[in-house]
Write an enzyme that holds these catalytic residues in place. Structure first.
Site, PDB file in Angstrom:
ATOM      1  N   SER A  10       0.839  -1.196   0.000  1.00 11.17           N
ATOM      2  CA  SER A  10       0.000   0.000   0.000  1.00 11.17           C
ATOM      3  C   SER A  10       0.877   1.250   0.000  1.00 11.17           C
ATOM      4  O   SER A  10       2.102   1.170   0.090  1.00 11.17           O
ATOM      5  CB  SER A  10      -0.875   0.008   1.250  1.00 11.17           C
ATOM      6  OG  SER A  10      -0.041   0.219   2.383  1.00 11.17           O
ATOM      7  N   LYS A  11       0.193   2.379  -0.068  1.00  6.83           N
ATOM      8  CA  LYS A  11       0.887   3.666  -0.055  1.00  6.83           C
ATOM      9  C   LYS A  11       1.783   3.794   1.177  1.00  6.83           C
ATOM     10  O   LYS A  11       2.818   4.436   1.145  1.00  6.83           O
ATOM     11  CB  LYS A  11      -0.141   4.810  -0.037  1.00  6.83           C
ATOM     12  CG  LYS A  11      -0.878   4.960  -1.344  1.00  6.83           C
ATOM     13  CD  LYS A  11      -1.632   6.264  -1.393  1.00  6.83           C
ATOM     14  CE  LYS A  11      -3.048   6.077  -0.922  1.00  6.83           C
ATOM     15  NZ  LYS A  11      -3.925   7.218  -1.179  1.00  6.83           N
ATOM     16  N   ARG A  12       1.334   3.147   2.239  1.00  3.89           N
ATOM     17  CA  ARG A  12       2.090   3.183   3.496  1.00  3.89           C
ATOM     18  C   ARG A  12       3.512   2.625   3.282  1.00  3.89           C
ATOM     19  O   ARG A  12       4.490   3.216   3.729  1.00  3.89           O
ATOM     20  CB  ARG A  12       1.331   2.340   4.527  1.00  3.89           C
ATOM     21  CG  ARG A  12       1.705   2.543   5.962  1.00  3.89           C
ATOM     22  CD  ARG A  12       0.717   1.777   6.862  1.00  3.89           C
ATOM     23  NE  ARG A  12       0.426   0.433   6.337  1.00  3.89           N
ATOM     24  CZ  ARG A  12       1.218  -0.618   6.492  1.00  3.89           C
ATOM     25  NH1 ARG A  12       2.344  -0.519   7.143  1.00  3.89           N
ATOM     26  NH2 ARG A  12       0.884  -1.799   5.978  1.00  3.89           N
ATOM     27  N   SER A  34       5.559   5.136   1.192  1.00  2.00           N
ATOM     28  CA  SER A  34       6.106   6.316   1.864  1.00  2.00           C
ATOM     29  C   SER A  34       7.114   5.920   2.941  1.00  2.00           C
ATOM     30  O   SER A  34       8.073   6.650   3.181  1.00  2.00           O
ATOM     31  CB  SER A  34       5.004   7.225   2.416  1.00  2.00           C
ATOM     32  OG  SER A  34       3.997   6.468   2.996  1.00  2.00           O
ATOM     33  N   GLU A  92       1.090  11.271  -5.274  1.00  3.04           N
ATOM     34  CA  GLU A  92       1.702   9.949  -5.140  1.00  3.04           C
ATOM     35  C   GLU A  92       2.700   9.768  -6.268  1.00  3.04           C
ATOM     36  O   GLU A  92       2.417  10.127  -7.408  1.00  3.04           O
ATOM     37  CB  GLU A  92       0.644   8.843  -5.238  1.00  3.04           C
ATOM     38  CG  GLU A  92      -0.463   8.924  -4.207  1.00  3.04           C
ATOM     39  CD  GLU A  92       0.017   8.710  -2.786  1.00  3.04           C
ATOM     40  OE1 GLU A  92       1.126   8.163  -2.598  1.00  3.04           O
ATOM     41  OE2 GLU A  92      -0.720   9.113  -1.868  1.00  3.04           O
TER      42      GLU A  92
END
Ligand code: GLU
Length: 506
Positions: free
Chosen positions: A263-265, A268, A288
């Protein structure tokens, strides 16, 4: 077998995750392998989740990686429209058909009534009761109301939805192309809404109706859709289309290094993209990062994605798209999640950067220089690429590794230069600069090197002690390809200028 028709059916709700791009790739490979048709269908029936620009973005991503659909809202095709919002009128009749055959019903419950049901039926064993077998008769719908009451409510225009009546035949199953036989207990599945109060179908109804009308033969999608499969299976059956049901393949999840869904988590936390291309959410302004802008070659990214869940049974890792079309085999796709490793992805990109001619990389590399204010000449850039590509993993590395071919270094690593510096070095470099300052003294790297060595020997110096200072004067630091390749490329006049500028500052 009838003509193979597959589809990628994204909802335009945001950026294209690499999991989605892998679904595109597997669809594409399967279609090409079978001389079939790859359809792109936009599933935009949920107006609340619709995001402006997301559809254009999806087209752009497919174009970037060269996996264009054969039929889509852009190209058109014989089964259009390819945007579900433009097919709105088609769905109601099927929902009504299901009501007429007893497989669906009208439900008039208000949001408050639905909330109350969830409270009333809540038990410690069942903290979130569903609208279904156990509760439907206590709710306000055409199963619990008399036909007259239902008719009256419909006639007076009371807001209503149509829900599927999940069968209580307990077990249904289908043969997934990856997972084999998959069984479901239909009693555990709620009576999903098929047609919403605004007249729009939900995903469940629309996906089945469109797969049918568009003659889809194989449906590949992420594993997260597996829980919806029983609803879809029953819809195919209840609509009388079982013989036309596509073969499903639920693709394994893509996981982060911690084993949870990528995921984006993860992106980042570890500083890597998870979307195909840069994406800015127009509602929140949130940005993103994308693989394209991060400097991946599409072919390399596709190779990485192909191997997220699939291998050909050998140790081979590098596959061209044509090879993938030949070798891809769904029966070799794993059931379990595939871990995405960014470092490995960079390794793939590095491998692809070494393939083919340097000139072929010019169009890919050039924009990264331009973004840094350097407008390179194509032939010159091609030479530079040839010299430094071995050192590059991502496209922006070409700028870091090759900047000095275009502009003299702003700063130099004086400390390293002065470490073994002797006064007689200054004299040597002055003479070298004088010699090099005329263009006639340009030559091949080998000639330049021989000449340099001769000059050093004449002055009782060793070539070895002069190489690092020379490199730092030309490049700014202790990096770069062969130092005489650099001189040959930038030219002796420019090299002389850089030497003199450095000597002045020492
Ligand atoms: N619209 C669904 C999505 O966004 C498609 C799922 C499917 O392929 O059935 O992923």
């Amino acid at each position: 077998m009838s003509e193979v028709r597959v589809r990628f059916a994204p909802s335009p709700t945001g950026g294209l995750h690499i999991g989605g791009l892998r679904t595109v790739l597997y669809n594409y490979l399967f279609a090409k392998q079978h001389q079939g048709t790859f359809v792109l269908r936009i599933e935009d029936t949920d107006q609340t989740r619709y995001v402006e620009g997301a559809e254009e973005y999806i087209h752009k991503c497919l174009e970037w990686c060269g996996l264009q659909a054969d039929e889509s809202a852009l190209q058109g095709g014989p089964f259009g429209p390819y945007r579900q919002s433009e097919r709105k009128e088609m769905y109601r009749q099927y929902a009504e058909q299901l009501v007429a055959t007893g497989h669906a019903y009208y439900a008039f419950d208000t949001p408050e009534e639905l909330m109350k049901m969830r409270e009333d039926f809540k038990t410690s064993d069942n903290p979130s009761p569903q609208y279904g077998l156990a509760t439907r008769n206590r709710m306000k719908n055409s199963l619990s109301l008399s036909p007259e009451e239902t008719k009256h409510l419909l006639a007076s225009g009371v807001a209503h939805v149509i829900r599927i009546k999940m069968g209580n035949e307990e077990k249904i199953s289908f043969n997934d192309m990856i997972r084999g036989e998959v069984h479901f207990d239909t009693r555990l599945v709620d009576d999903k809404v098929l047609l919403k109060a605004d007249g729009m179908p939900t995903y469940h109804l629309a996906v089945v109706v469109d797969d049918y009308l568009m003659k889809i033969t194989h449906a590949f999608r992420g594993e997260e859709w597996l829980p919806s499969a029983p609803v879809h299976l029953l819809l195919w059956k209840y609509l009388g289309w079982s013989d036309n049901m596509p073969r499903y393949a639920h693709l394994p999840l893509i996981l982060g290094s911690d084993g949870s869904k990528l995921s984006k988590r993860h992106g980042s936390k570890y500083g890597f993209p998870i979307f195909a291309m840069n994406w800015t959410n127009p509602k929140t302004g949130e940005k993103e990062a994308g693989f394209a802008e991060r400097g991946f070659l599409p072919a390399a990214l596709l190779n990485v994605l192909a191997l997220l869940g699939w291998n050909d049974g050998t140790e081979q890792e590098l596959f061209s798209l044509d090879e993938l079309i030949q070798k891809f085999d769904l029966s070799r796709v794993s059931h379990s999640g595939a871990v995405f490793d960014f470092e490995k992805a960079k390794w793939f990109n590095h491998q692809y950067l070494q393939m083919g001619s340097a000139a072929a990389l010019v169009p890919q590399v050039k924009p990264f220089f331009e973004a840094n204010g350097i407008i390179p000449d194509d032939a010159y850039l091609s030479t530079v690429i040839g010299l430094i590509r071995e050192r590059c993993h991502l496209l922006p590395d070409f700028v870091d590794q090759g900047h000095f071919f275009f502009v003299a270094p702003m700063e130099i690593d004086r400390e390293s230069l002065l470490k073994k510096w002797k006064p007689e070095h200054a004299r040597f470099f002055e003479q070298l600069a004088t010699h090099w300052s005329t263009a006639e003294n340009n030559g091949t790297a080998t000639e330049l090197e021989q000449n340099f060595e001769m000059m050093a020997t004449e002055q009782g110096l060793k070539k070895g002690e002069l190489m690092l200072p020379l490199r730092i004067m030309l490049v700014g630091g202790k990096f770069g390809p062969g130092v005489f390749d650099i001189v040959q490329t930038i030219g002796t006049v420019e090299a002389a200028n850089r030497i003199l500028a450095t000597l002045k500052g020492l």
